[in-house]
Design a protein around this motif. Structure first.
Motif, mmCIF file in Angstrom:
data_model
loop_
_atom_site.group_PDB
_atom_site.id
_atom_site.type_symbol
_atom_site.label_atom_id
_atom_site.label_comp_id
_atom_site.label_asym_id
_atom_site.label_seq_id
_atom_site.Cartn_x
_atom_site.Cartn_y
_atom_site.Cartn_z
ATOM 1 N N ARG A 3 55.311 14.718 41.130
ATOM 2 C CA ARG A 3 56.177 14.298 42.233
ATOM 3 C C ARG A 3 56.852 15.526 42.826
ATOM 4 N NH1 ARG A 3 59.533 8.968 41.955
ATOM 5 N NH2 ARG A 3 57.576 8.289 42.879
ATOM 6 N N LEU A 4 56.744 15.650 44.145
ATOM 7 C CA LEU A 4 57.361 16.731 44.889
ATOM 8 C C LEU A 4 58.403 16.136 45.823
ATOM 9 C CD1 LEU A 4 57.427 19.737 45.784
ATOM 10 C CD2 LEU A 4 55.632 19.145 47.448
ATOM 11 N N ARG A 43 68.219 6.451 43.191
ATOM 12 C CA ARG A 43 66.801 6.050 43.246
ATOM 13 C C ARG A 43 65.996 6.562 42.052
ATOM 14 N NH1 ARG A 43 65.249 6.532 49.657
ATOM 15 N NH2 ARG A 43 66.792 5.015 50.380
ATOM 16 N N GLY A 44 66.668 7.156 41.089
ATOM 17 C CA GLY A 44 65.966 7.651 39.903
ATOM 18 C C GLY A 44 65.042 8.816 40.202
ATOM 19 N N LEU A 45 65.422 9.636 41.172
ATOM 20 C CA LEU A 45 64.592 10.772 41.600
ATOM 21 C C LEU A 45 65.133 12.087 41.038
ATOM 22 C CD1 LEU A 45 64.197 9.691 45.332
ATOM 23 C CD2 LEU A 45 62.478 9.482 43.513
ATOM 24 N N VAL A 46 65.389 12.117 39.762
ATOM 25 C CA VAL A 46 65.973 13.302 39.142
ATOM 26 C C VAL A 46 64.859 14.322 38.880
ATOM 27 C CG1 VAL A 46 67.247 14.173 37.159
ATOM 28 C CG2 VAL A 46 67.824 11.939 38.127
ATOM 29 N N PRO A 47 64.949 15.486 39.526
ATOM 30 C CA PRO A 47 63.909 16.499 39.332
ATOM 31 C C PRO A 47 64.047 17.210 37.992
ATOM 32 C CG PRO A 47 65.609 17.330 40.792
ATOM 33 C CD PRO A 47 65.966 15.906 40.488
ATOM 34 N N ASP A 48 62.923 17.716 37.505
ATOM 35 C CA ASP A 48 62.922 18.549 36.299
ATOM 36 C C ASP A 48 63.319 19.980 36.653
ATOM 37 O OD1 ASP A 48 61.862 16.465 34.590
ATOM 38 O OD2 ASP A 48 59.966 16.775 35.643
ATOM 39 N N ARG A 49 63.019 20.367 37.881
ATOM 40 C CA ARG A 49 63.293 21.736 38.339
ATOM 41 C C ARG A 49 63.630 21.681 39.825
ATOM 42 N NH1 ARG A 49 59.243 26.561 39.559
ATOM 43 N NH2 ARG A 49 60.721 28.281 39.459
ATOM 44 N N VAL A 50 64.567 22.556 40.232
ATOM 45 C CA VAL A 50 64.954 22.669 41.633
ATOM 46 C C VAL A 50 64.830 24.132 42.040
ATOM 47 C CG1 VAL A 50 66.810 22.364 43.313
ATOM 48 C CG2 VAL A 50 66.570 20.741 41.416
ATOM 49 N N VAL A 51 64.089 24.383 43.108
ATOM 50 C CA VAL A 51 63.926 25.729 43.638
ATOM 51 C C VAL A 51 64.542 25.750 45.033
ATOM 52 C CG1 VAL A 51 62.315 27.592 44.187
ATOM 53 C CG2 VAL A 51 61.801 26.010 42.317
ATOM 54 N N GLY A 68 79.056 17.598 40.391
ATOM 55 C CA GLY A 68 79.538 16.478 39.594
ATOM 56 C C GLY A 68 78.460 15.539 39.102
ATOM 57 N N LEU A 69 77.216 15.810 39.423
ATOM 58 C CA LEU A 69 76.107 14.957 38.992
ATOM 59 C C LEU A 69 75.335 15.689 37.892
ATOM 60 C CD1 LEU A 69 74.973 13.789 42.544
ATOM 61 C CD2 LEU A 69 76.409 12.536 40.920
ATOM 62 N N VAL A 70 75.759 15.497 36.665
ATOM 63 C CA VAL A 70 75.197 16.272 35.549
ATOM 64 C C VAL A 70 73.709 16.024 35.355
ATOM 65 C CG1 VAL A 70 77.396 16.486 34.342
ATOM 66 C CG2 VAL A 70 75.917 14.529 33.860
ATOM 67 N N GLN A 71 73.190 14.934 35.907
ATOM 68 C CA GLN A 71 71.764 14.646 35.781
ATOM 69 C C GLN A 71 70.907 15.611 36.607
ATOM 70 O OE1 GLN A 71 74.177 12.586 36.948
ATOM 71 N NE2 GLN A 71 73.783 10.463 36.414
ATOM 72 N N LEU A 72 71.509 16.220 37.637
ATOM 73 C CA LEU A 72 70.745 17.102 38.524
ATOM 74 C C LEU A 72 70.800 18.539 38.009
ATOM 75 C CD1 LEU A 72 71.778 15.680 42.011
ATOM 76 C CD2 LEU A 72 69.668 15.271 40.732
ATOM 77 N N PRO A 73 69.646 19.177 37.853
ATOM 78 C CA PRO A 73 69.618 20.545 37.325
ATOM 79 C C PRO A 73 70.145 21.556 38.349
ATOM 80 C CG PRO A 73 67.406 19.866 37.956
ATOM 81 C CD PRO A 73 68.309 18.667 38.144
ATOM 82 N N PRO A 74 70.570 22.714 37.866
ATOM 83 C CA PRO A 74 70.982 23.765 38.798
ATOM 84 C C PRO A 74 69.768 24.248 39.598
ATOM 85 C CG PRO A 74 70.878 24.618 36.570
ATOM 86 C CD PRO A 74 70.636 23.137 36.477
ATOM 87 N N GLU A 99 54.921 21.628 32.478
ATOM 88 C CA GLU A 99 55.848 20.634 31.923
ATOM 89 C C GLU A 99 56.782 20.034 32.975
ATOM 90 O OE1 GLU A 99 57.522 24.744 30.933
ATOM 91 O OE2 GLU A 99 55.599 23.774 30.607
ATOM 92 N N VAL A 100 56.782 20.594 34.188
ATOM 93 C CA VAL A 100 57.609 20.063 35.270
ATOM 94 C C VAL A 100 56.841 18.934 35.955
ATOM 95 C CG1 VAL A 100 58.703 20.582 37.497
ATOM 96 C CG2 VAL A 100 58.797 22.253 35.630
ATOM 97 N N GLY A 101 57.342 17.721 35.796
ATOM 98 C CA GLY A 101 56.691 16.578 36.431
ATOM 99 C C GLY A 101 57.200 16.336 37.846
#
Length: 174
Positions: A3-4, A43-51, A68-74, A99-101
């Protein structure tokens, strides 16, 4: 399946005498960015990695979206994204670890819009038409790519799952 998520920075300002790279967000962009972050969580669209492009407006967009959204990666800054054409963005994506889905890219037009158009071969026709007319600031496209690894990313491999702009969430945000 990979997913992109493609996020164009939210609305920026252009103060007199400021170079493009240093442009901050406008008030409207500062209102819109948190809405887009909340949308990802809702929407449950939490990325594994953010560039993220290192330009001020993209860094600020992701900082406000993820605040404030700890689910979202830096966000990890990558200078190749700034003013990059679609093929360069695709090269950055292809370097993503297996490993990044779910990968989220925070960048600029016209690269983000062109990349989306290049990758998407299917999905809701109305949303695809909307993107082809204008990929607005803060626009967020979710694309499922029928690939096993990011190295396999090719034109037409994607299906548009959804496209959302800040104005879809708040008429004052875009």
């Amino acid at each position: 399946m990979r997913r992109l998520i493609l996020l164009r920075h939210t609305k920026s300002d252009w103060p007199a005498g400021m170079v493009d790279f240093e442009r901050p967000l406008a008030a409207r962009g500062r209102r819109a960015a948190p809405l887009m972050g909340r949308l990802l969580i809702d929407r449950g669209l939490v990325p594994d990695r953010v560039v993220v492009s290192p330009a001020a407006r993209t860094v600020e967009t992701w900082a406000l979206a993820s605040a404030g959204l700890v689910q979202l990666p830096p966000g990890e800054q990558d200078g190749r994204i700034y003013e990059a054409p679609a093929y360069e963005l695709a090269n950055v994506i292809r370097e993503t670890a297996d490993e990044v889905g779910t990968l989220l890219l925070v960048g600029h037009n016209p690269g983000i819009e062109t990349l989306c158009a290049d990758l998407v071969a299917d999905g809701p026709a109305d949303q695809r038409r909307r993107i082809s007319r204008k990929y607005p600031t803060g626009g967020l496209a979710v694309i499922d790519c029928a690939i096993d690894t990011w190295r396999d990313l090719t034109p037409g491999c994607g299906t548009l799952v959804s496209f959302t702009a800040p104005r879809d969430l708040d008429s004052e945000a875009e």
